[in-house]
Design a protein around this motif. Sequence first.
Motif, PDB file in Angstrom:
ATOM      1  N   PRO A 221      25.897   5.521   6.161  1.00 32.67           N
ATOM      2  CA  PRO A 221      26.024   4.140   5.687  1.00 32.67           C
ATOM      3  C   PRO A 221      24.660   3.562   5.322  1.00 32.67           C
ATOM      4  CG  PRO A 221      26.150   4.185   8.076  1.00 32.67           C
ATOM      5  CD  PRO A 221      26.023   5.623   7.631  1.00 32.67           C
ATOM      6  N   LEU A 222      24.520   3.128   4.091  1.00 31.03           N
ATOM      7  CA  LEU A 222      23.247   2.549   3.655  1.00 31.03           C
ATOM      8  C   LEU A 222      23.221   1.035   3.802  1.00 31.03           C
ATOM      9  CD1 LEU A 222      22.416   4.644   0.453  1.00 31.03           C
ATOM     10  CD2 LEU A 222      21.470   4.889   2.756  1.00 31.03           C
ATOM     11  N   GLY A 223      24.398   0.408   3.774  1.00 28.55           N
ATOM     12  CA  GLY A 223      24.422  -1.041   3.938  1.00 28.55           C
ATOM     13  C   GLY A 223      25.390  -1.688   2.971  1.00 28.55           C
ATOM     14  N   PRO A 246      14.178 -12.103  -7.022  1.00 25.46           N
ATOM     15  CA  PRO A 246      13.868 -11.180  -5.923  1.00 25.46           C
ATOM     16  C   PRO A 246      14.139 -11.750  -4.536  1.00 25.46           C
ATOM     17  CG  PRO A 246      12.081 -11.229  -7.535  1.00 25.46           C
ATOM     18  CD  PRO A 246      13.005 -12.358  -7.873  1.00 25.46           C
ATOM     19  N   SER A 247      14.194 -13.082  -4.421  1.00 23.32           N
ATOM     20  CA  SER A 247      14.415 -13.695  -3.111  1.00 23.32           C
ATOM     21  C   SER A 247      15.886 -13.955  -2.819  1.00 23.32           C
ATOM     22  CB  SER A 247      13.632 -15.011  -3.000  1.00 23.32           C
ATOM     23  OG  SER A 247      14.087 -15.947  -3.968  1.00 23.32           O
ATOM     24  N   ALA A 248      16.769 -13.637  -3.783  1.00 17.78           N
ATOM     25  CA  ALA A 248      18.204 -13.823  -3.559  1.00 17.78           C
ATOM     26  C   ALA A 248      18.684 -12.869  -2.469  1.00 17.78           C
ATOM     27  CB  ALA A 248      18.973 -13.567  -4.855  1.00 17.78           C
ATOM     28  N   GLU A 249      19.766 -13.244  -1.797  1.00 19.37           N
ATOM     29  CA  GLU A 249      20.279 -12.432  -0.702  1.00 19.37           C
ATOM     30  C   GLU A 249      20.656 -11.024  -1.165  1.00 19.37           C
ATOM     31  OE1 GLU A 249      20.309 -13.160   2.551  1.00 19.37           O
ATOM     32  OE2 GLU A 249      19.179 -14.926   1.896  1.00 19.37           O
ATOM     33  N   VAL A 250      21.254 -10.915  -2.349  1.00 17.25           N
ATOM     34  CA  VAL A 250      21.655  -9.601  -2.847  1.00 17.25           C
ATOM     35  C   VAL A 250      20.436  -8.732  -3.151  1.00 17.25           C
ATOM     36  CG1 VAL A 250      21.810 -10.324  -5.284  1.00 17.25           C
ATOM     37  CG2 VAL A 250      23.190  -8.397  -4.447  1.00 17.25           C
ATOM     38  N   SER A 251      19.366  -9.349  -3.644  1.00 14.13           N
ATOM     39  CA  SER A 251      18.145  -8.600  -3.942  1.00 14.13           C
ATOM     40  C   SER A 251      17.484  -8.097  -2.673  1.00 14.13           C
ATOM     41  CB  SER A 251      17.166  -9.480  -4.735  1.00 14.13           C
ATOM     42  OG  SER A 251      17.734  -9.918  -5.955  1.00 14.13           O
ATOM     43  N   LYS A 252      17.441  -8.953  -1.654  1.00 17.91           N
ATOM     44  CA  LYS A 252      16.851  -8.550  -0.376  1.00 17.91           C
ATOM     45  C   LYS A 252      17.689  -7.467   0.291  1.00 17.91           C
ATOM     46  CE  LYS A 252      16.523 -12.838   1.166  1.00 17.91           C
ATOM     47  NZ  LYS A 252      16.202 -13.988   2.053  1.00 17.91           N
ATOM     48  N   ALA A 253      19.009  -7.586   0.154  1.00 18.02           N
ATOM     49  CA  ALA A 253      19.890  -6.584   0.755  1.00 18.02           C
ATOM     50  C   ALA A 253      19.702  -5.226   0.087  1.00 18.02           C
ATOM     51  CB  ALA A 253      21.346  -7.025   0.637  1.00 18.02           C
ATOM     52  N   LEU A 254      19.555  -5.202  -1.236  1.00 18.95           N
ATOM     53  CA  LEU A 254      19.362  -3.927  -1.920  1.00 18.95           C
ATOM     54  C   LEU A 254      17.992  -3.342  -1.615  1.00 18.95           C
ATOM     55  CD1 LEU A 254      20.613  -1.829  -3.700  1.00 18.95           C
ATOM     56  CD2 LEU A 254      19.722  -3.021  -5.703  1.00 18.95           C
ATOM     57  N   SER A 255      16.998  -4.192  -1.422  1.00 20.79           N
ATOM     58  CA  SER A 255      15.681  -3.714  -1.019  1.00 20.79           C
ATOM     59  C   SER A 255      15.760  -3.026   0.339  1.00 20.79           C
ATOM     60  CB  SER A 255      14.689  -4.883  -0.971  1.00 20.79           C
ATOM     61  OG  SER A 255      13.409  -4.442  -0.559  1.00 20.79           O
ATOM     62  N   ASP A 256      16.528  -3.620   1.251  1.00 22.56           N
ATOM     63  CA  ASP A 256      16.722  -3.009   2.573  1.00 22.56           C
ATOM     64  C   ASP A 256      17.449  -1.669   2.452  1.00 22.56           C
ATOM     65  OD1 ASP A 256      15.482  -5.149   3.768  1.00 22.56           O
ATOM     66  OD2 ASP A 256      17.354  -6.166   4.322  1.00 22.56           O
ATOM     67  N   ILE A 257      18.454  -1.621   1.587  1.00 21.27           N
ATOM     68  CA  ILE A 257      19.206  -0.388   1.375  1.00 21.27           C
ATOM     69  C   ILE A 257      18.293   0.714   0.836  1.00 21.27           C
ATOM     70  CG2 ILE A 257      20.901   0.665  -0.195  1.00 21.27           C
ATOM     71  CD1 ILE A 257      22.658  -1.807   0.255  1.00 21.27           C
ATOM     72  N   THR A 258      17.419   0.343  -0.100  1.00 24.83           N
ATOM     73  CA  THR A 258      16.490   1.320  -0.676  1.00 24.83           C
ATOM     74  C   THR A 258      15.547   1.859   0.386  1.00 24.83           C
ATOM     75  OG1 THR A 258      16.585   0.103  -2.778  1.00 24.83           O
ATOM     76  CG2 THR A 258      14.815   1.719  -2.514  1.00 24.83           C
ATOM     77  N   SER A 259      15.013   0.973   1.204  1.00 22.32           N
ATOM     78  CA  SER A 259      14.134   1.408   2.296  1.00 22.32           C
ATOM     79  C   SER A 259      14.876   2.323   3.261  1.00 22.32           C
ATOM     80  CB  SER A 259      13.576   0.194   3.046  1.00 22.32           C
ATOM     81  OG  SER A 259      12.791  -0.620   2.211  1.00 22.32           O
ATOM     82  N   ARG A 260      16.107   1.956   3.581  1.00 17.55           N
ATOM     83  CA  ARG A 260      16.907   2.762   4.502  1.00 17.55           C
ATOM     84  C   ARG A 260      17.175   4.141   3.916  1.00 17.55           C
ATOM     85  NH1 ARG A 260      20.746  -0.740   5.002  1.00 17.55           N
ATOM     86  NH2 ARG A 260      19.544  -1.946   6.499  1.00 17.55           N
ATOM     87  N   TYR A 261      17.456   4.180   2.626  1.00 18.70           N
ATOM     88  CA  TYR A 261      17.702   5.460   1.959  1.00 18.70           C
ATOM     89  C   TYR A 261      16.460   6.346   1.999  1.00 18.70           C
ATOM     90  CZ  TYR A 261      18.287   8.919  -1.654  1.00 18.70           C
ATOM     91  OH  TYR A 261      18.325  10.115  -2.329  1.00 18.70           O
ATOM     92  N   LEU A 262      15.319   5.790   1.636  1.00 18.22           N
ATOM     93  CA  LEU A 262      14.087   6.580   1.604  1.00 18.22           C
ATOM     94  C   LEU A 262      13.673   7.015   3.003  1.00 18.22           C
ATOM     95  CD1 LEU A 262      12.008   4.651  -1.087  1.00 18.22           C
ATOM     96  CD2 LEU A 262      13.097   6.888  -1.324  1.00 18.22           C
ATOM     97  N   ASN A 263      13.815   6.141   3.964  1.00 17.43           N
ATOM     98  CA  ASN A 263      13.450   6.504   5.338  1.00 17.43           C
ATOM     99  C   ASN A 263      14.331   7.626   5.857  1.00 17.43           C
ATOM    100  OD1 ASN A 263      11.426   4.587   5.473  1.00 17.43           O
ATOM    101  ND2 ASN A 263      12.739   3.018   6.380  1.00 17.43           N
ATOM    102  N   HIS A 264      15.623   7.557   5.547  1.00 23.57           N
ATOM    103  CA  HIS A 264      16.530   8.615   5.990  1.00 23.57           C
ATOM    104  C   HIS A 264      16.205   9.921   5.283  1.00 23.57           C
ATOM    105  CE1 HIS A 264      20.192  11.092   6.033  1.00 23.57           C
ATOM    106  NE2 HIS A 264      20.357  10.597   7.238  1.00 23.57           N
ATOM    107  N   SER A 265      15.929   9.843   3.981  1.00 22.94           N
ATOM    108  CA  SER A 265      15.636  11.055   3.225  1.00 22.94           C
ATOM    109  C   SER A 265      14.402  11.757   3.753  1.00 22.94           C
ATOM    110  CB  SER A 265      15.446  10.712   1.739  1.00 22.94           C
ATOM    111  OG  SER A 265      16.643  10.226   1.175  1.00 22.94           O
ATOM    112  N   VAL A 266      13.369  10.975   4.055  1.00 22.97           N
ATOM    113  CA  VAL A 266      12.140  11.564   4.565  1.00 22.97           C
ATOM    114  C   VAL A 266      12.367  12.144   5.955  1.00 22.97           C
ATOM    115  CG1 VAL A 266       9.793  11.078   5.330  1.00 22.97           C
ATOM    116  CG2 VAL A 266      10.614  10.126   3.169  1.00 22.97           C
ATOM    117  N   SER A 267      13.114  11.401   6.787  1.00 18.90           N
ATOM    118  CA  SER A 267      13.323  11.866   8.151  1.00 18.90           C
ATOM    119  C   SER A 267      14.144  13.144   8.188  1.00 18.90           C
ATOM    120  CB  SER A 267      14.028  10.783   8.982  1.00 18.90           C
ATOM    121  OG  SER A 267      15.350  10.572   8.508  1.00 18.90           O
ATOM    122  N   GLU A 268      15.042  13.292   7.208  1.00 16.67           N
ATOM    123  CA  GLU A 268      15.865  14.493   7.155  1.00 16.67           C
ATOM    124  C   GLU A 268      15.249  15.575   6.274  1.00 16.67           C
ATOM    125  OE1 GLU A 268      18.577  15.007   8.921  1.00 16.67           O
ATOM    126  OE2 GLU A 268      18.377  13.032   9.838  1.00 16.67           O
TER     127      GLU A 268
END
Length: 288
Positions: A221-223, A246-268
């Motif tokens: 789950p990415l978010g 960029p400060s809209a809720e949807v923009s911040k949520a997608l930024s979090d999703i991108t970070s989560r994706y990259l962090n998971h990819s690197v960790s795996e």
Amino acid sequence: MSDQAENLRNFIEEHEYSPSSKTIAVISGKGGVGKSNVSLNFAINLAKRGKRVLLFDMDIGMGNIDILFGYHSPNSIMDFFYGNLTIRETISSGPENISIIAGGTGLTNLFSLDDELFNRFIEQFNELLHEYDLILFDMGAGINEDTAKLLLCVDELIVITTPEPTSITDAYSVMKYINSVSSDIPFHLICNRIVEEQQGKETMNRLQNVMRKFLQKEIIPLGYLPDDRTVMQAVSKQIPFSLYNPSAEVSKALSDITSRYLNHSVSEKIMFRKSNFLGNLKKFFLGG
């Protein structure tokens, strides 16, 4: 076996294990879930983090990626198949310097091609695999025999759903089918257009539970993304929502999703594994 098919097999065997991009298909079970908009803004967020990204609009005949950022691409993949352009010449520059191949119109079945065209596509696409960190295929909604083959070739899948019951059911059906053919492809999940956080959690949990229970398959789950009026405002202005506000809720949520994706990819260690995209093309399209 034709000489062209044999030559293509040999070419793929020579290149399938060389370092290359990670290939990701963005899919949905049904249309109207905001898949292309998420794909575009996800690509932009990846580029903001220093990734070299190619976004390939695979909704052939119905592609709209370039429209979402107010630019009509002068060339598309159609100009490769029916014109005299190379694949590289069909690439346009998008927001945040992402690269885009537009889908064009008129071609309904990308891989119902003669051997010569398919051979040329694979050879030239191989060059792109060495120029980008990530190649995102924004697929058309649903699934058919030929798009299924391509989905089985990529390294990872990102599934877009909404909280609507039909969207959830269709997303599960697509994942079930792909998993039945190739159970080792990682699935990532994004829930779009949630009204409240609990709705997003319930949708993600529901899909995770049924995949785990009936298919013994874990999905990542990415978010979730809120049903933010910013998205429609950005679409009407033909500006990607992550750049429009960029400060809209949807923009911040997608930024979090991108970070989560990259962090998971690197960790795996997914980001740095050897892609088997060409090898899978050989397997699913050439039968060897």
